[in-house]
Motif scaffolding. Structure first.
Motif, PDB file in Angstrom:
ATOM      1  N   MET A   1       3.889  -1.205  14.792  1.00 37.43           N
ATOM      2  CA  MET A   1       3.029  -0.090  14.463  1.00 37.43           C
ATOM      3  C   MET A   1       2.215  -0.435  13.213  1.00 37.43           C
ATOM      4  O   MET A   1       2.763  -0.795  12.188  1.00 37.43           O
ATOM      5  CB  MET A   1       3.885   1.140  14.188  1.00 37.43           C
ATOM      6  CG  MET A   1       3.124   2.340  13.740  1.00 37.43           C
ATOM      7  SD  MET A   1       4.329   3.676  13.596  1.00 37.43           S
ATOM      8  CE  MET A   1       3.411   4.840  12.716  1.00 37.43           C
ATOM      9  N   THR A   2       0.924  -0.328  13.328  1.00 40.31           N
ATOM     10  CA  THR A   2       0.038  -0.626  12.214  1.00 40.31           C
ATOM     11  C   THR A   2      -0.410   0.674  11.557  1.00 40.31           C
ATOM     12  O   THR A   2      -0.824   1.608  12.233  1.00 40.31           O
ATOM     13  CB  THR A   2      -1.191  -1.409  12.708  1.00 40.31           C
ATOM     14  OG1 THR A   2      -0.747  -2.604  13.342  1.00 40.31           O
ATOM     15  CG2 THR A   2      -2.106  -1.751  11.566  1.00 40.31           C
ATOM     16  N   LEU A   3      -0.301   0.706  10.244  1.00 44.40           N
ATOM     17  CA  LEU A   3      -0.725   1.876   9.488  1.00 44.40           C
ATOM     18  C   LEU A   3      -2.056   1.572   8.811  1.00 44.40           C
ATOM     19  O   LEU A   3      -2.312   0.435   8.420  1.00 44.40           O
ATOM     20  CB  LEU A   3       0.319   2.223   8.413  1.00 44.40           C
ATOM     21  CG  LEU A   3       1.740   2.502   8.898  1.00 44.40           C
ATOM     22  CD1 LEU A   3       2.663   2.687   7.703  1.00 44.40           C
ATOM     23  CD2 LEU A   3       1.780   3.723   9.795  1.00 44.40           C
ATOM     24  N   ASP A   4      -2.872   2.601   8.626  1.00 47.49           N
ATOM     25  CA  ASP A   4      -4.111   2.377   7.894  1.00 47.49           C
ATOM     26  C   ASP A   4      -3.819   2.461   6.390  1.00 47.49           C
ATOM     27  O   ASP A   4      -2.751   2.888   5.966  1.00 47.49           O
ATOM     28  CB  ASP A   4      -5.204   3.354   8.321  1.00 47.49           C
ATOM     29  CG  ASP A   4      -4.855   4.816   8.061  1.00 47.49           C
ATOM     30  OD1 ASP A   4      -4.005   5.098   7.197  1.00 47.49           O
ATOM     31  OD2 ASP A   4      -5.447   5.686   8.722  1.00 47.49           O
ATOM     32  N   ASN A   5      -4.782   2.032   5.591  1.00 48.90           N
ATOM     33  CA  ASN A   5      -4.584   1.977   4.137  1.00 48.90           C
ATOM     34  C   ASN A   5      -4.267   3.336   3.531  1.00 48.90           C
ATOM     35  O   ASN A   5      -3.456   3.441   2.616  1.00 48.90           O
ATOM     36  CB  ASN A   5      -5.814   1.377   3.465  1.00 48.90           C
ATOM     37  CG  ASN A   5      -5.909  -0.117   3.694  1.00 48.90           C
ATOM     38  OD1 ASN A   5      -4.920  -0.763   4.039  1.00 48.90           O
ATOM     39  ND2 ASN A   5      -7.088  -0.667   3.518  1.00 48.90           N
ATOM     40  N   LYS A   6      -4.900   4.376   4.043  1.00 51.45           N
ATOM     41  CA  LYS A   6      -4.664   5.722   3.518  1.00 51.45           C
ATOM     42  C   LYS A   6      -3.208   6.153   3.749  1.00 51.45           C
ATOM     43  O   LYS A   6      -2.577   6.746   2.885  1.00 51.45           O
ATOM     44  CB  LYS A   6      -5.627   6.706   4.188  1.00 51.45           C
ATOM     45  CG  LYS A   6      -5.606   8.090   3.609  1.00 51.45           C
ATOM     46  CD  LYS A   6      -6.679   8.956   4.263  1.00 51.45           C
ATOM     47  CE  LYS A   6      -6.651  10.349   3.706  1.00 51.45           C
ATOM     48  NZ  LYS A   6      -7.665  11.199   4.301  1.00 51.45           N
ATOM     49  N   THR A   7      -2.665   5.816   4.902  1.00 45.98           N
ATOM     50  CA  THR A   7      -1.284   6.162   5.229  1.00 45.98           C
ATOM     51  C   THR A   7      -0.319   5.371   4.348  1.00 45.98           C
ATOM     52  O   THR A   7       0.644   5.924   3.812  1.00 45.98           O
ATOM     53  CB  THR A   7      -1.001   5.906   6.718  1.00 45.98           C
ATOM     54  OG1 THR A   7      -1.952   6.641   7.496  1.00 45.98           O
ATOM     55  CG2 THR A   7       0.401   6.332   7.087  1.00 45.98           C
ATOM     56  N   TYR A   8      -0.582   4.067   4.192  1.00 45.95           N
ATOM     57  CA  TYR A   8       0.247   3.271   3.276  1.00 45.95           C
ATOM     58  C   TYR A   8       0.236   3.892   1.887  1.00 45.95           C
ATOM     59  O   TYR A   8       1.273   4.021   1.241  1.00 45.95           O
ATOM     60  CB  TYR A   8      -0.267   1.825   3.171  1.00 45.95           C
ATOM     61  CG  TYR A   8       0.259   0.904   4.228  1.00 45.95           C
ATOM     62  CD1 TYR A   8       1.610   0.568   4.284  1.00 45.95           C
ATOM     63  CD2 TYR A   8      -0.595   0.334   5.159  1.00 45.95           C
ATOM     64  CE1 TYR A   8       2.094  -0.294   5.251  1.00 45.95           C
ATOM     65  CE2 TYR A   8      -0.121  -0.536   6.125  1.00 45.95           C
ATOM     66  CZ  TYR A   8       1.227  -0.837   6.166  1.00 45.95           C
ATOM     67  OH  TYR A   8       1.700  -1.700   7.116  1.00 45.95           O
ATOM     68  N   TYR A   9      -0.950   4.244   1.422  1.00 47.91           N
ATOM     69  CA  TYR A   9      -1.102   4.808   0.082  1.00 47.91           C
ATOM     70  C   TYR A   9      -0.232   6.052  -0.079  1.00 47.91           C
ATOM     71  O   TYR A   9       0.528   6.168  -1.039  1.00 47.91           O
ATOM     72  CB  TYR A   9      -2.579   5.138  -0.183  1.00 47.91           C
ATOM     73  CG  TYR A   9      -2.830   5.564  -1.601  1.00 47.91           C
ATOM     74  CD1 TYR A   9      -3.098   4.617  -2.586  1.00 47.91           C
ATOM     75  CD2 TYR A   9      -2.804   6.903  -1.970  1.00 47.91           C
ATOM     76  CE1 TYR A   9      -3.326   4.989  -3.896  1.00 47.91           C
ATOM     77  CE2 TYR A   9      -3.023   7.279  -3.281  1.00 47.91           C
ATOM     78  CZ  TYR A   9      -3.289   6.330  -4.236  1.00 47.91           C
ATOM     79  OH  TYR A   9      -3.506   6.704  -5.530  1.00 47.91           O
ATOM     80  N   LYS A  10      -0.336   6.967   0.859  1.00 47.96           N
ATOM     81  CA  LYS A  10       0.430   8.213   0.780  1.00 47.96           C
ATOM     82  C   LYS A  10       1.933   7.956   0.787  1.00 47.96           C
ATOM     83  O   LYS A  10       2.673   8.508  -0.024  1.00 47.96           O
ATOM     84  CB  LYS A  10       0.067   9.147   1.939  1.00 47.96           C
ATOM     85  CG  LYS A  10      -1.276   9.790   1.816  1.00 47.96           C
ATOM     86  CD  LYS A  10      -1.543  10.674   3.026  1.00 47.96           C
ATOM     87  CE  LYS A  10      -2.888  11.326   2.960  1.00 47.96           C
ATOM     88  NZ  LYS A  10      -3.170  12.154   4.148  1.00 47.96           N
ATOM     89  N   ILE A  11       2.392   7.121   1.703  1.00 47.06           N
ATOM     90  CA  ILE A  11       3.830   6.872   1.834  1.00 47.06           C
ATOM     91  C   ILE A  11       4.375   6.191   0.574  1.00 47.06           C
ATOM     92  O   ILE A  11       5.394   6.612   0.020  1.00 47.06           O
ATOM     93  CB  ILE A  11       4.130   6.018   3.087  1.00 47.06           C
ATOM     94  CG1 ILE A  11       3.795   6.802   4.364  1.00 47.06           C
ATOM     95  CG2 ILE A  11       5.592   5.578   3.093  1.00 47.06           C
ATOM     96  CD1 ILE A  11       3.831   5.958   5.628  1.00 47.06           C
ATOM     97  N   ILE A  12       3.704   5.144   0.126  1.00 45.77           N
ATOM     98  CA  ILE A  12       4.170   4.408  -1.048  1.00 45.77           C
ATOM     99  C   ILE A  12       4.187   5.304  -2.278  1.00 45.77           C
ATOM    100  O   ILE A  12       5.167   5.315  -3.039  1.00 45.77           O
ATOM    101  CB  ILE A  12       3.304   3.149  -1.278  1.00 45.77           C
ATOM    102  CG1 ILE A  12       3.593   2.129  -0.171  1.00 45.77           C
ATOM    103  CG2 ILE A  12       3.540   2.549  -2.663  1.00 45.77           C
ATOM    104  CD1 ILE A  12       2.645   0.950  -0.133  1.00 45.77           C
TER     105      ILE A  12
END
Length: 117
Positions: A1-12
């Motif tokens: 599953m590939t996440l977009d940068n915005k999703t990575y940002y929020k999760i991290i």
């Protein structure tokens, strides 16, 4: 599953904020002022982490600074602010990509989220 940068940002950032709130008690000011220890702390953070990832994710950067200051037993908000300002001087030309985001997320999950379960 590939996440977009915005999703990575929020999760991290959410994991980092929760880790700070759940694991550290931070004093407003420190009665201990030792520039040598502060220099060691920033050096440890810079050597142990990709600085641009810490600058890209401010709460992750803050978490890494907090972990290091706690290790040296000089954790306080005034020291955090000093080292955050100093960290910005170490930014380099490295261009972050999705693999950097993925590594940051995996490390955070392993260190903070997986402990809960």
């Amino acid at each position: 599953m590939t996440l977009d940068n915005k999703t990575y940002y929020k999760i991290i950032e959410v994991i980092a904020i929760n880790a700070i709130m759940d694991n550290f008690i931070i004093l407003d000011k420190s009665n201990f002022e030792d520039q040598e220890l502060l220099d060691k702390a920033i050096s440890d953070v810079v050597v142990s982490n990709q600085v641009n990832i810490l600058l890209r994710f401010p709460h992750l950067g803050r978490l890494k600074l907090i972990e290091t200051l706690a290790f040296y037993e000089i954790l306080s908000w005034d020291h955090i602010y000093i080292l955050e300002k100093e960290l910005k001087t170490y930014q380099d030309d490295y261009i972050l990509d999705e693999s950097d985001h993925r590594v940051a997320l995996i490390e955070l999950k392993h260190q903070y989220v997986d402990k809960i379960h």
